[in-house]
Design a protein around this motif. Structure first.
Motif, PDB file in Angstrom:
ATOM      1  N   ALA A  32      35.706  32.467  59.543  1.00 27.40           N
ATOM      2  CA  ALA A  32      34.877  33.229  60.485  1.00 27.40           C
ATOM      3  C   ALA A  32      34.441  34.552  59.857  1.00 27.40           C
ATOM      4  CB  ALA A  32      35.655  33.474  61.777  1.00 27.40           C
ATOM      5  N   ALA A  33      35.369  35.233  59.191  1.00 28.66           N
ATOM      6  CA  ALA A  33      35.054  36.531  58.580  1.00 28.66           C
ATOM      7  C   ALA A  33      34.048  36.390  57.444  1.00 28.66           C
ATOM      8  CB  ALA A  33      36.343  37.192  58.086  1.00 28.66           C
ATOM      9  N   THR A  34      34.256  35.408  56.569  1.00 25.46           N
ATOM     10  CA  THR A  34      33.325  35.240  55.443  1.00 25.46           C
ATOM     11  C   THR A  34      31.946  34.790  55.921  1.00 25.46           C
ATOM     12  OG1 THR A  34      34.197  33.018  55.007  1.00 25.46           O
ATOM     13  CG2 THR A  34      35.087  34.826  53.675  1.00 25.46           C
ATOM     14  N   SER A  35      31.902  33.989  56.979  1.00 26.58           N
ATOM     15  CA  SER A  35      30.602  33.575  57.533  1.00 26.58           C
ATOM     16  C   SER A  35      29.811  34.773  58.031  1.00 26.58           C
ATOM     17  CB  SER A  35      30.802  32.578  58.672  1.00 26.58           C
ATOM     18  OG  SER A  35      31.392  31.406  58.208  1.00 26.58           O
ATOM     19  N   LEU A  36      30.490  35.662  58.750  1.00 27.76           N
ATOM     20  CA  LEU A  36      29.812  36.865  59.241  1.00 27.76           C
ATOM     21  C   LEU A  36      29.399  37.760  58.072  1.00 27.76           C
ATOM     22  CD1 LEU A  36      28.786  38.581  61.560  1.00 27.76           C
ATOM     23  CD2 LEU A  36      31.068  39.605  61.713  1.00 27.76           C
TER      24      LEU A  36
ATOM     25  N   ASP B 236      46.432  41.116  52.546  1.00 28.13           N
ATOM     26  CA  ASP B 236      46.967  40.258  51.493  1.00 28.13           C
ATOM     27  C   ASP B 236      45.817  39.643  50.716  1.00 28.13           C
ATOM     28  OD1 ASP B 236      49.555  40.586  52.581  1.00 28.13           O
ATOM     29  OD2 ASP B 236      49.259  38.879  53.926  1.00 28.13           O
ATOM     30  N   LYS B 237      46.102  39.292  49.468  1.00 23.85           N
ATOM     31  CA  LYS B 237      45.110  38.527  48.712  1.00 23.85           C
ATOM     32  C   LYS B 237      44.955  37.168  49.375  1.00 23.85           C
ATOM     33  CE  LYS B 237      45.544  40.686  44.290  1.00 23.85           C
ATOM     34  NZ  LYS B 237      45.035  40.523  42.968  1.00 23.85           N
ATOM     35  N   ILE B 238      43.752  36.664  49.345  1.00 25.31           N
ATOM     36  CA  ILE B 238      43.500  35.345  49.924  1.00 25.31           C
ATOM     37  C   ILE B 238      44.102  34.299  48.985  1.00 25.31           C
ATOM     38  CG2 ILE B 238      41.719  33.731  50.703  1.00 25.31           C
ATOM     39  CD1 ILE B 238      41.994  36.381  52.352  1.00 25.31           C
ATOM     40  N   ALA B 239      44.853  33.377  49.545  1.00 29.28           N
ATOM     41  CA  ALA B 239      45.527  32.346  48.755  1.00 29.28           C
ATOM     42  C   ALA B 239      44.502  31.535  47.961  1.00 29.28           C
ATOM     43  CB  ALA B 239      46.339  31.435  49.671  1.00 29.28           C
TER      44      ALA B 239
ATOM     45  N   LEU C  95      36.785  28.829  50.057  1.00 32.56           N
ATOM     46  CA  LEU C  95      35.608  29.056  50.884  1.00 32.56           C
ATOM     47  C   LEU C  95      34.678  30.011  50.160  1.00 32.56           C
ATOM     48  CD1 LEU C  95      37.410  29.663  54.302  1.00 32.56           C
ATOM     49  CD2 LEU C  95      36.218  27.589  53.603  1.00 32.56           C
ATOM     50  N   PHE C  96      33.401  29.951  50.490  1.00 33.22           N
ATOM     51  CA  PHE C  96      32.461  30.901  49.929  1.00 33.22           C
ATOM     52  C   PHE C  96      32.874  32.319  50.292  1.00 33.22           C
ATOM     53  CE2 PHE C  96      29.553  27.192  50.164  1.00 33.22           C
ATOM     54  CZ  PHE C  96      29.219  27.141  48.817  1.00 33.22           C
ATOM     55  N   ALA C  97      32.737  33.229  49.362  1.00 30.66           N
ATOM     56  CA  ALA C  97      32.913  34.678  49.532  1.00 30.66           C
ATOM     57  C   ALA C  97      34.357  35.140  49.664  1.00 30.66           C
ATOM     58  CB  ALA C  97      32.086  35.202  50.702  1.00 30.66           C
ATOM     59  N   THR C  98      35.341  34.256  49.502  1.00 37.09           N
ATOM     60  CA  THR C  98      36.722  34.746  49.569  1.00 37.09           C
ATOM     61  C   THR C  98      37.018  35.699  48.420  1.00 37.09           C
ATOM     62  OG1 THR C  98      37.545  32.770  48.443  1.00 37.09           O
ATOM     63  CG2 THR C  98      37.676  32.797  50.859  1.00 37.09           C
ATOM     64  N   ASP C  99      36.266  35.599  47.333  1.00 31.36           N
ATOM     65  CA  ASP C  99      36.446  36.526  46.207  1.00 31.36           C
ATOM     66  C   ASP C  99      35.954  37.935  46.543  1.00 31.36           C
ATOM     67  OD1 ASP C  99      33.780  35.512  46.281  1.00 31.36           O
ATOM     68  OD2 ASP C  99      33.472  36.118  44.202  1.00 31.36           O
ATOM     69  N   LYS C 100      35.285  38.100  47.654  1.00 30.02           N
ATOM     70  CA  LYS C 100      34.763  39.410  48.059  1.00 30.02           C
ATOM     71  C   LYS C 100      35.782  40.223  48.853  1.00 30.02           C
ATOM     72  CE  LYS C 100      30.713  38.386  46.410  1.00 30.02           C
ATOM     73  NZ  LYS C 100      30.379  38.825  45.081  1.00 30.02           N
ATOM     74  N   PHE C 101      36.907  39.627  49.221  1.00 33.90           N
ATOM     75  CA  PHE C 101      37.930  40.364  49.965  1.00 33.90           C
ATOM     76  C   PHE C 101      38.578  41.414  49.083  1.00 33.90           C
ATOM     77  CE2 PHE C 101      37.887  36.940  53.098  1.00 33.90           C
ATOM     78  CZ  PHE C 101      38.156  37.625  54.268  1.00 33.90           C
ATOM     79  N   GLY C 102      38.756  42.605  49.655  1.00 32.72           N
ATOM     80  CA  GLY C 102      39.517  43.658  49.009  1.00 32.72           C
ATOM     81  C   GLY C 102      40.754  43.948  49.833  1.00 32.72           C
ATOM     82  N   GLN C 103      41.745  44.593  49.213  1.00 27.25           N
ATOM     83  CA  GLN C 103      42.965  44.914  49.933  1.00 27.25           C
ATOM     84  C   GLN C 103      42.963  46.349  50.469  1.00 27.25           C
ATOM     85  OE1 GLN C 103      43.359  42.754  47.000  1.00 27.25           O
ATOM     86  NE2 GLN C 103      43.191  41.337  48.697  1.00 27.25           N
ATOM     87  N   THR C 104      41.921  47.075  50.167  1.00 25.39           N
ATOM     88  CA  THR C 104      41.787  48.422  50.703  1.00 25.39           C
ATOM     89  C   THR C 104      40.480  48.508  51.468  1.00 25.39           C
ATOM     90  OG1 THR C 104      40.769  49.192  48.652  1.00 25.39           O
ATOM     91  CG2 THR C 104      43.144  49.517  48.880  1.00 25.39           C
TER      92      THR C 104
ATOM     93  N   VAL D  10      35.240  40.923  35.748  1.00 24.20           N
ATOM     94  CA  VAL D  10      35.249  42.352  36.053  1.00 24.20           C
ATOM     95  C   VAL D  10      34.469  42.577  37.341  1.00 24.20           C
ATOM     96  CG1 VAL D  10      34.588  44.647  35.235  1.00 24.20           C
ATOM     97  CG2 VAL D  10      35.427  42.940  33.603  1.00 24.20           C
ATOM     98  N   GLN D  11      35.077  43.334  38.259  1.00 27.74           N
ATOM     99  CA  GLN D  11      34.430  43.598  39.551  1.00 27.74           C
ATOM    100  C   GLN D  11      34.099  45.076  39.679  1.00 27.74           C
ATOM    101  OE1 GLN D  11      37.371  42.168  42.308  1.00 27.74           O
ATOM    102  NE2 GLN D  11      36.470  40.135  42.363  1.00 27.74           N
ATOM    103  N   PHE D  12      32.936  45.355  40.223  1.00 31.35           N
ATOM    104  CA  PHE D  12      32.497  46.716  40.472  1.00 31.35           C
ATOM    105  C   PHE D  12      32.310  46.891  41.972  1.00 31.35           C
ATOM    106  CE2 PHE D  12      31.066  45.437  36.299  1.00 31.35           C
ATOM    107  CZ  PHE D  12      31.407  46.530  35.503  1.00 31.35           C
TER     108      PHE D  12
END
Length: 185
Positions: A35-39, A56-59, A64-73, A121-123
């Protein structure tokens, strides 16, 4: 959907605001992450600034699409540039110098550490404040864990959209979209 219904109010917020932080609780189930990544994807497609935040880091098995976009802060369009470089064995040293009006970071890996792949590398930018915070699957703000505990000031003075299906939801949002009858978010 009337303009005064929770969904109508959410639609108005999305039209009026530009910066969104989408937060999920620790150990969020796949349904919540989806739901979060869809939005996130929908807002990004509309040209809005959006951040995905999870305590937490996504397992890795959640593919799913965009799970790599999650940050922990709590990250959102600030002015502090953050560069994230994955390391397997660690870093020996980090130096910098300026040359021709350019900042050069010199990162020396530890012995036997594999070479960093540029695509890993992520910016990101941090330090910003969202216009709207959207929570998924949280009965109360404290359910966000360290996301809320470490960033309480970022929750003050902004619209909060609370999307949930729990019977014990505390209705903490400016907009509360709570449906206890649904099986998934």
């Amino acid at each position: 959907m009337t303009k005064d219904s929770p969904m109508g109010l959410l639609k108005q917020l999305i039209e009026q605001k530009n910066s969104f932080a989408i937060c999920v609780p620790p150990k969020a189930p796949v349904d919540t992450i989806a739901a979060a990544t869809s939005l996130y994807l929908a807002l990004s497609k509309q040209g809005k600034t959006a951040s995905l935040v999870a305590a937490d880091k996504i397992a890795p098995e959640v593919q799913l699409f965009a799970t790599d976009k999650f940050g922990q802060t709590f990250i959102n369009d600030g002015d502090v540039l953050e560069i994230t470089i994955p390391t397997k064995e660690g870093i020996e040293d980090v130096n910098y110098r300026t040359e021709d009006n350019k900042l050069k970071l010199i990162i020396i890996p530890s012995e036997n550490s594999p070479r960093v792949n540029f695509k890993d590398v992520q910016f990101t930018y941090s330090g910003g404040k969202a216009d709207v915070i959207i929570t998924f699957d949280c009965a109360k703000l404290e359910s966000l864990g360290k996301i809320y505990d470490d960033s309480k000031a970022k929750f003050e003075g902004v619209d909060i959209v609370n999307i949930d299906r729990k019977f014990n939801n505390s209705q903490f949002g400016t907009i509360n979209i709570i449906n206890q009858q649904i099986s998934s978010l």
